[in-house]
Design a protein around this motif. Structure first.
Motif, short mmCIF file in Angstrom:
data_model
loop_
_atom_site.label_atom_id
_atom_site.label_comp_id
_atom_site.label_asym_id
_atom_site.label_seq_id
_atom_site.Cartn_x
_atom_site.Cartn_y
_atom_site.Cartn_z
N HIS A 1 -64.17 -14.29 6.89
CA HIS A 1 -62.96 -13.62 6.43
C HIS A 1 -61.80 -13.89 7.39
O HIS A 1 -60.67 -14.15 6.96
CB HIS A 1 -63.22 -12.10 6.33
CG HIS A 1 -62.07 -11.30 5.82
ND1 HIS A 1 -61.74 -11.23 4.48
CD2 HIS A 1 -61.16 -10.53 6.46
CE1 HIS A 1 -60.68 -10.45 4.32
NE2 HIS A 1 -60.31 -10.01 5.50
N LYS B 1 -70.20 -1.97 11.57
CA LYS B 1 -68.92 -2.00 12.29
C LYS B 1 -68.97 -2.96 13.46
O LYS B 1 -68.05 -3.73 13.70
CB LYS B 1 -68.59 -0.60 12.79
CG LYS B 1 -68.22 0.37 11.68
CD LYS B 1 -67.66 1.65 12.27
CE LYS B 1 -67.29 2.61 11.15
NZ LYS B 1 -68.48 3.24 10.54
N ARG C 1 -68.97 -6.54 12.32
CA ARG C 1 -67.62 -6.95 11.90
C ARG C 1 -66.76 -7.29 13.11
O ARG C 1 -66.03 -8.29 13.13
CB ARG C 1 -66.99 -5.82 11.09
CG ARG C 1 -65.58 -6.05 10.61
CD ARG C 1 -65.22 -4.95 9.61
NE ARG C 1 -63.84 -5.00 9.17
CZ ARG C 1 -62.93 -4.07 9.47
NH1 ARG C 1 -63.25 -3.02 10.21
NH2 ARG C 1 -61.68 -4.18 9.03
N ARG D 1 -60.75 -7.67 17.92
CA ARG D 1 -60.98 -6.29 17.49
C ARG D 1 -61.80 -5.58 18.55
O ARG D 1 -62.63 -6.18 19.23
CB ARG D 1 -61.78 -6.23 16.18
CG ARG D 1 -60.95 -6.37 14.91
CD ARG D 1 -61.74 -5.91 13.68
NE ARG D 1 -61.64 -4.47 13.49
CZ ARG D 1 -60.65 -3.88 12.82
NH1 ARG D 1 -59.66 -4.58 12.31
NH2 ARG D 1 -60.63 -2.56 12.70
N ALA E 1 -64.57 0.83 17.72
CA ALA E 1 -63.98 2.15 17.97
C ALA E 1 -64.96 3.13 18.57
O ALA E 1 -64.56 4.15 19.13
CB ALA E 1 -63.41 2.72 16.67
N GLN F 1 -62.46 11.91 15.70
CA GLN F 1 -61.91 10.60 16.06
C GLN F 1 -60.49 10.75 16.60
O GLN F 1 -60.05 9.96 17.42
CB GLN F 1 -61.92 9.68 14.82
CG GLN F 1 -61.85 8.22 15.14
CD GLN F 1 -63.20 7.53 14.93
OE1 GLN F 1 -64.25 8.16 14.92
NE2 GLN F 1 -63.18 6.22 14.77
N ASP G 1 -55.90 1.01 9.34
CA ASP G 1 -56.94 0.32 10.09
C ASP G 1 -57.88 1.32 10.77
O ASP G 1 -59.10 1.13 10.80
CB ASP G 1 -56.29 -0.58 11.15
CG ASP G 1 -57.26 -1.63 11.70
OD1 ASP G 1 -58.19 -2.03 10.96
OD2 ASP G 1 -57.09 -2.04 12.85
N ALA G 2 -57.33 2.40 11.29
CA ALA G 2 -58.16 3.41 11.94
C ALA G 2 -59.06 4.11 10.93
O ALA G 2 -60.17 4.53 11.26
CB ALA G 2 -57.28 4.42 12.68
N SER H 1 -60.43 2.63 8.45
CA SER H 1 -61.53 1.69 8.29
C SER H 1 -62.54 1.82 9.42
O SER H 1 -63.73 1.56 9.24
CB SER H 1 -60.97 0.27 8.21
OG SER H 1 -61.92 -0.68 8.59
N ASP H 2 -62.08 2.25 10.59
CA ASP H 2 -62.95 2.37 11.77
C ASP H 2 -63.63 3.73 11.90
O ASP H 2 -64.41 3.95 12.84
CB ASP H 2 -62.13 2.15 13.05
CG ASP H 2 -62.01 0.67 13.43
OD1 ASP H 2 -62.81 -0.13 12.90
OD2 ASP H 2 -61.14 0.34 14.24
N GLN I 1 -63.35 3.80 3.22
CA GLN I 1 -63.13 2.67 4.13
C GLN I 1 -62.96 1.36 3.38
O GLN I 1 -62.18 0.50 3.78
CB GLN I 1 -64.31 2.59 5.10
CG GLN I 1 -64.38 3.83 5.99
CD GLN I 1 -65.63 3.88 6.83
OE1 GLN I 1 -66.74 3.89 6.31
NE2 GLN I 1 -65.46 3.90 8.14
N GLN J 1 -59.89 -1.08 3.82
CA GLN J 1 -60.03 -2.51 4.12
C GLN J 1 -59.35 -3.36 3.05
O GLN J 1 -58.80 -4.44 3.36
CB GLN J 1 -61.51 -2.87 4.27
CG GLN J 1 -62.09 -2.28 5.56
CD GLN J 1 -63.61 -2.35 5.63
OE1 GLN J 1 -64.26 -2.94 4.78
NE2 GLN J 1 -64.18 -1.72 6.65
N LEU K 1 -55.82 -3.42 3.98
CA LEU K 1 -55.58 -4.30 5.13
C LEU K 1 -55.62 -5.77 4.69
O LEU K 1 -54.82 -6.58 5.16
CB LEU K 1 -56.63 -4.05 6.21
CG LEU K 1 -56.53 -2.67 6.88
CD1 LEU K 1 -57.80 -2.36 7.66
CD2 LEU K 1 -55.31 -2.61 7.80
N SER K 2 -56.55 -6.10 3.80
CA SER K 2 -56.62 -7.48 3.31
C SER K 2 -55.36 -7.86 2.55
O SER K 2 -54.86 -8.97 2.67
CB SER K 2 -57.83 -7.65 2.39
OG SER K 2 -59.02 -7.56 3.15
#
Lengths: 447, 447
Positions: A22, A302, A305, A316, A319, A409, B415-416, B418-419, B436, B440, B443-444
């Motif tokens: 990707h 995760k 990825r 990246r 997290a 988080q 993005d966060a 997704s994490d 998520q 994503q 983001l893509s």
């Protein structure tokens, strides 16, 4: 063409391979895996065995064709034997022959293997572990003639298998050495799962060590420290997993707690061009603020990825894991995230933990069920540290723990959780969601 | 003994009264309400009418006895007539007589009232609105002999009532002036609700204005701008609410958008010793960064709690509303939080919105259903701005929108999201939760 070699075809390996493609489709990506089941959902094995997922092929997150179409080369039944970082090659065994695969970057995603305790009789015919498709096929075959099953260990897999075999109307015994089932949550909460199992006819022995297994008169006999002899046609040993690191260690990868590979948050191993991810590595745990061994499928995806992206030139950071997890056992869902009281103390916090029992939605709307929530927060700072929830499978337990996980988080205080703008309609919640009622109970206890 | 007087016995009023007693039990707290139903769940009226909640008394969040035990004095059937801040008293009408109640602090929580459009026939017998217990009793009575119901307006209440009457096997028509039902979500998503309604036999007319209602041959006839004449035994007009402010305006409270009272984040009105909260006030909306009229039960509870706490000497700020909301219509759940694409543009962001359709949990586990998620984020900063979700009622839609809401409250990037470390087990999710996957996809699309 630059070449990424991925060793391992489960969650971390496939996630890494796909992320690499990707991020930069110019890379050639090969995934080598020991069996012929790339990208299969190990978490789904109990449902295959229960009959809820009758076709094992459905357990594949993606088919081999999907993966090939995404540009991956799959090397099936290919066992990685040796890692040679200075020469950037990997020795693999395939079809009874060894040969070498070269790489520009390699991702070690060799996963975990089930712990096999040094128990007399562990190698007897009919004694199984449950971690691979091969394990599942073997047990599936054995179940044809089985009536009595003994499960050694009452963690996630043990409890899920007890659920699965109960659905198949088998006679199920679970033997756990610890004082309660599901030691990932507080004992008082694990108790709800034990009650659910026993309520469905499962015999659950806690605080009971297995001392050995014998074969006698075509049956297995599991003996316990308390002097019991439990007969079975099938025994499953599910006492946890350990990182599968033999291959990587040959390449010089450093290991830490529980023998897992040490990696940084980019999933770099410190050995040039060698990355690692998933159940074979130590995981960054932001709440205690250290690395630890916490193998989870979500984390493997995760980390894979992150590793795959970085291996081909991306950037990246992982997290970190809050240890968020959920399991369904018959009609009960149990979930946790963050730290429990004792874990928070060990990590240097000054925790308080409260428990509330509250309906999952307005009692006047049909189907409301009581759920139990525990919230742990830091007395000094008011910060949320963790939560545990037990409730009915219809009670949105999983996504409620995720609200806590999302709050963790962002390092929210418990007070801020009480202020969250959450959705409400009587079939799904109350004007204050149970998550908020729990937060407010914590605040009231703070005085 | 200092005295807090609360005008209004619904969500904001009771939450304020209870919070005041919780914060400082030395205060005397009186709640004056116009009807005899303190702390009833207005959101529950559709379920009383559907028969799912057969006993209307169950709609009380707390009984009058509970409230009295919590230390509240209840003045039932007491209508607030005049507010006199300089003399700190309120004139109320009770039993046909007016008298005065003095206060040290007063909380105006007079709520909202249903909009009654200036429609010919709106006052005919058999034409109802739905906002109070009295409304519910009247409709409940009327339903005994009704076969055909027309609902004017397809917002939350209109759709929930269409659901309710469908469960009672009535013949239901819904007429909505806008191009789609549930205008709180994007039209493409509202479409799923319309399909659900029509799939259950509800006649839904969108883009259709009601021009009048006539009574003829003992039936009501609703005529539309498109020339239709829809016969009914009962018509419910559910075209929104407006703030109920006559009382407070007599005390000089300033009003803003939609005529709601202007308050600060402490829920102070600017008039000394006068606080206001709930459906009669403007709400702080942090995402556009302005106040607006957005009446929701969850917000009313929160604002009431803030107002009641501050009125008796506490110090809380209302955290603001993201407009998080969910509704169940037959087997479909629809939820939103934050800003939609057009709202984000208006607020000065540079939004992109994507849509994904993804199973709510692993397809191999029984019961998986497709859910549709829309994510709106800011192209310039990557910040999450809002989300909308439509799915089956079993798909944990409500708590999934809450994950987005929690992320919004902390101003996370897409993005966060997704994490996030979210929970996973095949019956409830996938290794990447749909939340998520949606992140994503956004983001893509950002490339």
């Amino acid at each position: 063409v630059p070449h990424l070699l991925v060793i391992g075809g489960s969650d971390a390996g496939i996630a890494g391979a796909l992320a690499a493609r990707h991020h930069d489709p110019s890379w050639d990506v090969t995934v080598a895996l020991a069996d012929r089941y790339p990208n299969f959902s190990i978490c789904g094995l109990p449902f295959y065995l229960s009959g809820e997922t009758p076709n094992w092929r459905d357990l594949a997150h993606r088919s081999a064709a999907d993966l090939t179409e995404a540009g991956l080369h799959l090397a099936l039944e290919t066992t990685a034997v040796d890692l040679d970082p200075p020469n950037r090659h990997v020795t693999v065994a395939q079809d009874g022959r060894c040969h070498e695969l070269v790489y520009d970057e390699v991702l070690v995603a060799t996963g975990a293997k089930p712990v096999r305790p040094p128990l007399p009789g562990i190698d007897l015919d009919g004694v199984h572990t449950m971690h691979t498709m091969a394990d599942a096929f073997a047990v599936h075959e054995r179940l044809r003639d089985a009536r009595h099953v003994v499960i050694v260990g009452a963690g996630y897999i043990g409890c899920e298998l007890a659920d699965a075999f109960t659905r198949r109307h088998l006679d199920v015994s679970v033997i756990e050495a610890l004082p309660e089932v599901l030691s990932t949550v507080d004992n008082d909460l694990g108790r709800h799962v034990r009650d659910e199992l026993t309520g469905h006819g499962v015999r659950v022995l806690v605080d009971t060590a297995v001392t050995g297994i014998r074969s006698r008169e075509r049956r297995l006999h599991v003996s316990t420290g308390s002097g019991l002899d439990v007969a079975a046609d099938l025994v499953i040993v599910a006492v946890g997993v350990s990182p599968n690191t033999a291959f990587g260690r040959r390449g010089g990868l450093a290991t830490g707690g529980r023998g897992a590979f040490v990696v940084d948050r980019r999933m770099a191993t410190g050995i040039p061009h060698v990355w690692a991810a998933g159940d074979c590595v130590e995981t960054w745990l932001p709440l205690p603020g250290r690395a630890g061994y916490l193998p989870l499928g979500t984390t493997a995806h995760k980390q894979g990825r992150v590793a795959g992206t970085n291996a081909v030139g991306g950037d990246r950071l992982f997290a970190g894991s809050l240890g968020t997890q959920v399991v369904q056992v018959l009609n009960v869902a149990v979930a946790r995230t963050g730290l429990r009281d004792s874990e928070a103390s060990t990590a240097g916090y000054h925790p308080r933990t409260i428990e509330v029992t509250v309906d999952d939605h307005k009692a006047y709307y049909p189907g409301a069920t009581p759920m139990v929530l525990r919230v742990t927060g830091d007395i000094d700072t008011g910060r949320l540290l963790g939560a545990q929830v037990v409730g009915h499978r219809t009670a949105q337990v999983a996504k409620r723990i995720d609200i806590f996980a999302t709050a963790l988080q962002s390092a929210l205080t418990v007070d801020a959780v009480s202020d969250l703008d959450l959705s409400y309609t009587p079939p799904y919640s109350s004007p204050w969601d149970p998550v908020q009622t729990a937060a407010q109970t914590w605040l009231s206890a703070a005085g």
